[in-house]
Write a protein that holds these residues in place. Structure first.
Motif, PDB file in Angstrom:
ATOM      1  N   UNK A  62     -19.393 -43.042  -3.841  1.00 15.40           N
ATOM      2  CA  UNK A  62     -20.656 -42.697  -3.185  1.00 15.40           C
ATOM      3  C   UNK A  62     -20.533 -42.609  -1.671  1.00 15.40           C
ATOM      4  N   UNK A  63     -19.493 -43.231  -1.105  1.00 13.16           N
ATOM      5  CA  UNK A  63     -19.323 -43.302   0.353  1.00 13.16           C
ATOM      6  C   UNK A  63     -20.577 -43.911   0.994  1.00 13.16           C
ATOM      7  N   UNK A  64     -21.155 -44.883   0.294  1.00 12.36           N
ATOM      8  CA  UNK A  64     -22.404 -45.474   0.756  1.00 12.36           C
ATOM      9  C   UNK A  64     -22.254 -46.939   1.130  1.00 12.36           C
ATOM     10  N   UNK A  65     -21.222 -47.598   0.596  1.00 13.59           N
ATOM     11  CA  UNK A  65     -21.019 -49.020   0.849  1.00 13.59           C
ATOM     12  C   UNK A  65     -19.672 -49.246   1.530  1.00 13.59           C
ATOM     13  N   UNK A  66     -19.633 -50.222   2.431  1.00 17.94           N
ATOM     14  CA  UNK A  66     -18.369 -50.614   3.034  1.00 17.94           C
ATOM     15  C   UNK A  66     -18.144 -52.100   2.776  1.00 17.94           C
ATOM     16  N   UNK A  67     -16.862 -52.479   2.733  1.00 16.83           N
ATOM     17  CA  UNK A  67     -16.490 -53.860   2.466  1.00 16.83           C
ATOM     18  C   UNK A  67     -15.416 -54.289   3.459  1.00 16.83           C
ATOM     19  N   UNK A  68     -15.497 -55.551   3.878  1.00 13.11           N
ATOM     20  CA  UNK A  68     -14.515 -56.092   4.817  1.00 13.11           C
ATOM     21  C   UNK A  68     -13.850 -57.314   4.213  1.00 13.11           C
ATOM     22  N   UNK A  69     -12.578 -57.483   4.510  1.00 11.25           N
ATOM     23  CA  UNK A  69     -11.855 -58.667   4.097  1.00 11.25           C
ATOM     24  C   UNK A  69     -11.949 -59.689   5.220  1.00 11.25           C
ATOM     25  N   UNK A  70     -12.622 -60.790   4.952  1.00  9.89           N
ATOM     26  CA  UNK A  70     -12.899 -61.790   5.988  1.00  9.89           C
ATOM     27  C   UNK A  70     -11.977 -62.983   5.794  1.00  9.89           C
ATOM     28  N   UNK A  71     -10.864 -62.954   6.487  1.00  6.86           N
ATOM     29  CA  UNK A  71      -9.761 -63.878   6.242  1.00  6.86           C
ATOM     30  C   UNK A  71     -10.115 -65.324   6.542  1.00  6.86           C
ATOM     31  N   UNK A  72     -10.751 -65.568   7.661  1.00  8.15           N
ATOM     32  CA  UNK A  72     -11.035 -66.951   8.053  1.00  8.15           C
ATOM     33  C   UNK A  72     -12.071 -67.570   7.122  1.00  8.15           C
ATOM     34  N   UNK A  73     -13.144 -66.838   6.863  1.00  5.57           N
ATOM     35  CA  UNK A  73     -14.190 -67.372   6.014  1.00  5.57           C
ATOM     36  C   UNK A  73     -13.833 -67.390   4.547  1.00  5.57           C
ATOM     37  N   UNK A  74     -12.847 -66.583   4.143  1.00  6.31           N
ATOM     38  CA  UNK A  74     -12.468 -66.514   2.747  1.00  6.31           C
ATOM     39  C   UNK A  74     -13.447 -65.724   1.902  1.00  6.31           C
ATOM     40  N   UNK A  75     -14.209 -64.852   2.549  1.00  8.92           N
ATOM     41  CA  UNK A  75     -15.203 -64.044   1.856  1.00  8.92           C
ATOM     42  C   UNK A  75     -14.906 -62.563   2.028  1.00  8.92           C
ATOM     43  N   UNK A  76     -15.664 -61.749   1.289  1.00  9.96           N
ATOM     44  CA  UNK A  76     -15.671 -60.314   1.499  1.00  9.96           C
ATOM     45  C   UNK A  76     -17.085 -59.910   1.865  1.00  9.96           C
ATOM     46  N   UNK A  77     -17.216 -59.275   3.015  1.00  5.33           N
ATOM     47  CA  UNK A  77     -18.524 -58.808   3.427  1.00  5.33           C
ATOM     48  C   UNK A  77     -18.807 -57.438   2.841  1.00  5.33           C
ATOM     49  N   UNK A  78     -20.058 -57.196   2.483  1.00  3.49           N
ATOM     50  CA  UNK A  78     -20.447 -55.891   1.960  1.00  3.49           C
ATOM     51  C   UNK A  78     -21.694 -55.403   2.660  1.00  3.49           C
ATOM     52  N   UNK A  79     -21.729 -54.123   2.995  1.00  3.36           N
ATOM     53  CA  UNK A  79     -22.881 -53.558   3.695  1.00  3.36           C
ATOM     54  C   UNK A  79     -23.136 -52.139   3.221  1.00  3.36           C
ATOM     55  N   UNK A  80     -24.394 -51.728   3.313  1.00  5.51           N
ATOM     56  CA  UNK A  80     -24.780 -50.368   2.953  1.00  5.51           C
ATOM     57  C   UNK A  80     -24.985 -49.552   4.218  1.00  5.51           C
ATOM     58  N   UNK A  81     -24.489 -48.304   4.172  1.00  4.25           N
ATOM     59  CA  UNK A  81     -24.584 -47.403   5.316  1.00  4.25           C
ATOM     60  C   UNK A  81     -25.852 -46.564   5.202  1.00  4.25           C
TER      61      UNK A  81
END
Length: 427
Positions: A371-390
């Protein structure tokens, strides 16, 4: 962050930081997250365990929420996985295991997204830090932190540091298997400068670019390495970008274009990505907190077009196509824990906003492919993956439902494939 506080080397790159994404997800109780709403499978490497791990998730097409597969995570096939990439047809996943100098190829289950390890190969150098796939799927490019000292001999090391190397593995598109690295003379690699961080291939498959940090940062962040290398006297005192022409159909050897381009005094280029239109290359500078836009000339050489500020320690970058031909560029800022957004409407990046990444230490950033609508980040320090909608109209970001998503700890990078119903990959 883990409790270990021993000094280690941390090259200013989303890879050498050896920190990056473990795109994760909680077991969401969403009735809308059934198979019919699965739009993509997302894969995140994590280097906390030994052997390393790959977490696998499904993306909900309505909310962008991530849900982990029941039998995830999968062993990465080696120690300290730092990067992963998928084949253009979505059938295979390739993982770089930094500490074992190996690349592992996995088949991806066409309906369930499960991973099946099928092949392991060694790189000619040591400590692979990044991967890139040619658009036609015929070549996998690996970036080794250290090249062999001479062809066929042991590589440079932390105790005896030297230049890095680009390695080109031909890929059998029918099976996904990697062949013997392509050669140039007696060498089966192409030398680049010191402590390279990342690489990118243009969408037409004709050129490849490498970011060379030519610097090392000492930090207390895990994973710990035994010896912090000194900067070799033969290395430049500033960061550079190496440019290569790719011959033939993408599976032919590389030809370096001129000398590596300096990114300026005190610079440490980390992330690098080619624009989908193939007219520009974007480079993040983690030392000076800048984003450089280089114009790609007809011969593949680069000319600096513009410079714009980022957040603190920019690492990865991704481009999203919006509505009415709009395009937006997103940059992860590792120390700031944020994402910088830019409009590309006028060609040069124009700042839009700065958004919380969802967790601390974002490195890799991924645009989901369907969809090219969502982006995800690898958050190394926090140990999480962030997700956001464009927002496709103006490029602003809104955190996805239940973001950030817990990972397996110390995620290092993220890749994805479209949930293609009915396709086959030989399993």
């Amino acid at each position: 962050m883990a409790a270990d506080t021993k000094l280690m080397k941390w090259s200013m790159t989303g890879k050498r930081l050896l920190a990056a994404a473990s795109i994760a997800a909680t077991a969401l109780t969403l009735t809308s997250c059934g198979p019919g709403n699965t739009v993509d499978f997302v894969y995140v490497t994590s280097n906390r365990q030994n052997p390393g791990q790959v977490d696998a998730y499904v993306v909900n097409s309505l909310t962008g929420a991530l849900v982990k597969l029941l039998d995830s995570p999968y062993p990465s096939g080696g120690r300290n996985p730092v990067y992963d990439v998928t084949s253009p047809d979505g059938k295979y996943l390739y993982v770089a295991n930094h500490d074992d100098n190996t690349l592992v190829m996995f088949a991806i289950g066409p309906s369930d997204g499960k991973l099946y390890p099928l092949q392991t190969v060694n790189t000619p150098g040591t400590e692979p830090v990044a991967l890139a796939m040619s658009p036609d799927g015929a070549t996998l490019y690996a970036l080794d932190y250290y090249a062999p000292a001479t062809p066929g001999h042991p590589s440079f090391t932390d105790l005896n540091p030297g230049p890095g190397a680009v390695v080109a593995f031909p890929v059998d598109k029918a099976t996904g298997r990697m062949g013997t690295p392509l050669s140039v003379g007696a060498a089966n690699y192409w030398q680049v400068q010191c402590f390279p961080s990342n690489l990118t291939v243009t969408p037409d498959g004709t050129h490849l670019y490498v970011a060379n940090t030519n610097a090392v940062l000492v930090t207390t962040s895990p994973p710990v390495t035994g010896t912090v290398p000194k900067l070799p006297a033969t290395c430049p005192t500033s960061g550079t970008v190496s440019a290569f022409a790719i011959g033939g159909s993408g599976a032919a050897p590389l030809t370096e274009i001129g000398s590596p381009i300096s990114t300026g005094g005190g610079s440490e280029p980390t992330g690098i990505i080619a624009d989908p239109a193939g007219k520009a290359v974007y480079v993040t500078d983690a030392a000076l907190n800048l984003l450089y836009t280089y114009t790609v000339q007809s011969d593949g050489s680069l000319t600096l077009g513009s410079t714009v500020a980022t957040g603190t320690q920019p690492m990865g970058a991704a481009v999203v196509a919006g509505t009415s031909g709009n395009k937006f560029l997103y940059v992860t800022n590792f120390s700031a824990g944020t994402i910088s957004s830019y409009s590309l409407a006028s060609g040069a990046p124009v700042p839009i906003a700065t958004t919380n990444a969802g967790s601390s230490g974002p490195l890799c950033i991924l645009v989901e492919p369907e969809l090219q609508r969502f982006i995800y980040t690898s958050d190394y320090i926090g140990g999480f993956v962030g997700g956001a909608q464009v927002d496709p109209a103006n490029g602003t970001l809104i955190l996805n439902q239940n973001s950030p998503y817990p990972g397996s700890g110390q995620p290092t990078c993220v890749a994805a494939v479209t949930h293609a119903r009915g396709r086959h990959n030989g399993l």
